[in-house]
Design a protein around this motif. Structure first.
Motif, PDB file in Angstrom:
ATOM      1  N   LEU A  10       0.381 -10.214  -8.456  1.00  0.00           N
ATOM      2  CA  LEU A  10      -0.658 -11.142  -8.010  1.00  0.00           C
ATOM      3  C   LEU A  10      -1.226 -11.902  -9.195  1.00  0.00           C
ATOM      4  N   LEU A  11      -1.619 -13.143  -8.960  1.00  0.00           N
ATOM      5  CA  LEU A  11      -2.277 -13.946  -9.981  1.00  0.00           C
ATOM      6  C   LEU A  11      -3.784 -13.730  -9.889  1.00  0.00           C
ATOM      7  N   ALA A  12      -4.485 -13.988 -10.990  1.00  0.00           N
ATOM      8  CA  ALA A  12      -5.941 -13.862 -10.994  1.00  0.00           C
ATOM      9  C   ALA A  12      -6.528 -14.736  -9.893  1.00  0.00           C
ATOM     10  N   GLY A  13      -7.417 -14.144  -9.100  1.00  0.00           N
ATOM     11  CA  GLY A  13      -8.060 -14.855  -8.001  1.00  0.00           C
ATOM     12  C   GLY A  13      -7.318 -14.747  -6.685  1.00  0.00           C
ATOM     13  N   GLN A  14      -6.096 -14.283  -6.707  1.00  0.00           N
ATOM     14  CA  GLN A  14      -5.291 -14.158  -5.488  1.00  0.00           C
ATOM     15  C   GLN A  14      -5.677 -12.882  -4.736  1.00  0.00           C
ATOM     16  N   THR A  15      -5.733 -12.980  -3.414  1.00  0.00           N
ATOM     17  CA  THR A  15      -6.053 -11.815  -2.598  1.00  0.00           C
ATOM     18  C   THR A  15      -4.795 -11.321  -1.887  1.00  0.00           C
ATOM     19  N   ALA A  16      -4.837 -10.069  -1.506  1.00  0.00           N
ATOM     20  CA  ALA A  16      -3.704  -9.470  -0.805  1.00  0.00           C
ATOM     21  C   ALA A  16      -4.178  -8.238  -0.036  1.00  0.00           C
ATOM     22  N   GLN A  17      -3.383  -7.900   0.953  1.00  0.00           N
ATOM     23  CA  GLN A  17      -3.659  -6.705   1.748  1.00  0.00           C
ATOM     24  C   GLN A  17      -2.696  -5.608   1.316  1.00  0.00           C
ATOM     25  N   VAL A  18      -3.221  -4.425   1.074  1.00  0.00           N
ATOM     26  CA  VAL A  18      -2.375  -3.301   0.681  1.00  0.00           C
ATOM     27  C   VAL A  18      -1.455  -2.951   1.848  1.00  0.00           C
ATOM     28  N   ASP A  19      -0.156  -2.884   1.578  1.00  0.00           N
ATOM     29  CA  ASP A  19       0.829  -2.565   2.605  1.00  0.00           C
ATOM     30  C   ASP A  19       1.224  -1.098   2.545  1.00  0.00           C
ATOM     31  N   GLN A  20       1.560  -0.637   1.362  1.00  0.00           N
ATOM     32  CA  GLN A  20       1.957   0.763   1.229  1.00  0.00           C
ATOM     33  C   GLN A  20       1.760   1.231  -0.202  1.00  0.00           C
ATOM     34  N   LEU A  21       1.620   2.537  -0.335  1.00  0.00           N
ATOM     35  CA  LEU A  21       1.480   3.176  -1.641  1.00  0.00           C
ATOM     36  C   LEU A  21       2.725   4.023  -1.855  1.00  0.00           C
ATOM     37  N   LEU A  22       3.359   3.835  -2.990  1.00  0.00           N
ATOM     38  CA  LEU A  22       4.584   4.562  -3.293  1.00  0.00           C
ATOM     39  C   LEU A  22       4.369   5.469  -4.489  1.00  0.00           C
ATOM     40  N   GLY A  23       4.998   6.633  -4.451  1.00  0.00           N
ATOM     41  CA  GLY A  23       4.919   7.525  -5.594  1.00  0.00           C
ATOM     42  C   GLY A  23       4.796   8.967  -5.185  1.00  0.00           C
ATOM     43  N   ALA A  24       4.537   9.784  -6.168  1.00  0.00           N
ATOM     44  CA  ALA A  24       4.369  11.209  -5.928  1.00  0.00           C
ATOM     45  C   ALA A  24       3.144  11.427  -5.036  1.00  0.00           C
ATOM     46  N   PRO A  25       3.195  12.428  -4.158  1.00  0.00           N
ATOM     47  CA  PRO A  25       2.068  12.655  -3.242  1.00  0.00           C
ATOM     48  C   PRO A  25       0.714  12.776  -3.950  1.00  0.00           C
ATOM     49  N   ASP A  26       0.670  13.429  -5.093  1.00  0.00           N
ATOM     50  CA  ASP A  26      -0.604  13.559  -5.815  1.00  0.00           C
ATOM     51  C   ASP A  26      -1.112  12.199  -6.282  1.00  0.00           C
ATOM     52  N   ASP A  27      -0.199  11.337  -6.763  1.00  0.00           N
ATOM     53  CA  ASP A  27      -0.592  10.002  -7.219  1.00  0.00           C
ATOM     54  C   ASP A  27      -1.074   9.144  -6.046  1.00  0.00           C
ATOM     55  N   VAL A  28      -0.365   9.221  -4.922  1.00  0.00           N
ATOM     56  CA  VAL A  28      -0.759   8.451  -3.736  1.00  0.00           C
ATOM     57  C   VAL A  28      -2.130   8.909  -3.246  1.00  0.00           C
ATOM     58  N   GLN A  29      -2.351  10.216  -3.240  1.00  0.00           N
ATOM     59  CA  GLN A  29      -3.639  10.736  -2.794  1.00  0.00           C
ATOM     60  C   GLN A  29      -4.764  10.237  -3.705  1.00  0.00           C
ATOM     61  N   ARG A  30      -4.496  10.202  -5.004  1.00  0.00           N
ATOM     62  CA  ARG A  30      -5.518   9.729  -5.954  1.00  0.00           C
ATOM     63  C   ARG A  30      -5.854   8.261  -5.691  1.00  0.00           C
ATOM     64  N   LEU A  31      -4.834   7.445  -5.449  1.00  0.00           N
ATOM     65  CA  LEU A  31      -5.080   6.037  -5.144  1.00  0.00           C
ATOM     66  C   LEU A  31      -5.884   5.889  -3.852  1.00  0.00           C
ATOM     67  N   GLN A  32      -5.568   6.709  -2.857  1.00  0.00           N
ATOM     68  CA  GLN A  32      -6.310   6.655  -1.584  1.00  0.00           C
ATOM     69  C   GLN A  32      -7.754   7.083  -1.783  1.00  0.00           C
ATOM     70  N   GLU A  33      -7.989   8.064  -2.644  1.00  0.00           N
ATOM     71  CA  GLU A  33      -9.359   8.493  -2.924  1.00  0.00           C
ATOM     72  C   GLU A  33     -10.148   7.389  -3.607  1.00  0.00           C
ATOM     73  N   MET A  34      -9.441   6.501  -4.321  1.00  0.00           N
ATOM     74  CA  MET A  34     -10.096   5.369  -4.970  1.00  0.00           C
ATOM     75  C   MET A  34     -10.395   4.258  -3.965  1.00  0.00           C
ATOM     76  N   GLY A  35      -9.867   4.380  -2.755  1.00  0.00           N
ATOM     77  CA  GLY A  35     -10.099   3.373  -1.724  1.00  0.00           C
ATOM     78  C   GLY A  35      -8.905   2.493  -1.441  1.00  0.00           C
ATOM     79  N   LEU A  36      -7.824   2.670  -2.174  1.00  0.00           N
ATOM     80  CA  LEU A  36      -6.602   1.888  -1.924  1.00  0.00           C
ATOM     81  C   LEU A  36      -5.830   2.535  -0.786  1.00  0.00           C
ATOM     82  N   ARG A  37      -5.919   1.908   0.368  1.00  0.00           N
ATOM     83  CA  ARG A  37      -5.222   2.407   1.562  1.00  0.00           C
ATOM     84  C   ARG A  37      -4.559   1.233   2.249  1.00  0.00           C
ATOM     85  N   PRO A  38      -3.487   1.461   2.993  1.00  0.00           N
ATOM     86  CA  PRO A  38      -2.874   0.369   3.743  1.00  0.00           C
ATOM     87  C   PRO A  38      -3.917  -0.344   4.605  1.00  0.00           C
ATOM     88  N   GLY A  39      -3.886  -1.676   4.545  1.00  0.00           N
ATOM     89  CA  GLY A  39      -4.837  -2.483   5.310  1.00  0.00           C
ATOM     90  C   GLY A  39      -6.026  -2.959   4.501  1.00  0.00           C
TER      91      GLY A  39
END
Length: 78
Positions: A10-39
């Motif tokens: 993404l470029l600075a100022g560009q918006t996007a909707q999170v589609d999916q999180l890829l990676g090890a389950p622990d890493d994905v869970q950490r991202l979700q705890e930060m608020g990064l979830r699909p949608g």
């Protein structure tokens, strides 16, 4: 149909909707705890060695491998 791209493309100022999180389950869970979830909408603030994004009303810094685990759909609507 919108393309799905890695968050770090993404470029600075560009918006996007999170589609999916890829990676090890622990890493994905950490991202979700930060608020990064699909949608969830994000806005790229700065793209450098680390990505700084606006997520809800917070500013979040993602570094290294975590950035590559977030796939998004660029768009202007929220």
């Amino acid at each position: 149909m919108l393309d799905i791209i890695p968050l770090q493309m993404l470029l600075a100022g560009q918006t996007a909707q999170v589609d999916q999180l890829l990676g090890a389950p622990d890493d994905v869970q950490r991202l979700q705890e930060m608020g990064l979830r699909p949608g969830t909408w994000v806005e790229m603030v700065r793209q450098d060695e680390a990505c700084i994004i606006k997520l809800n009303s917070n500013t979040v810094c993602l570094r290294g491998a975590n950035v590559f685990q977030v796939m998004v759909r660029p768009g202007a609507d929220q």
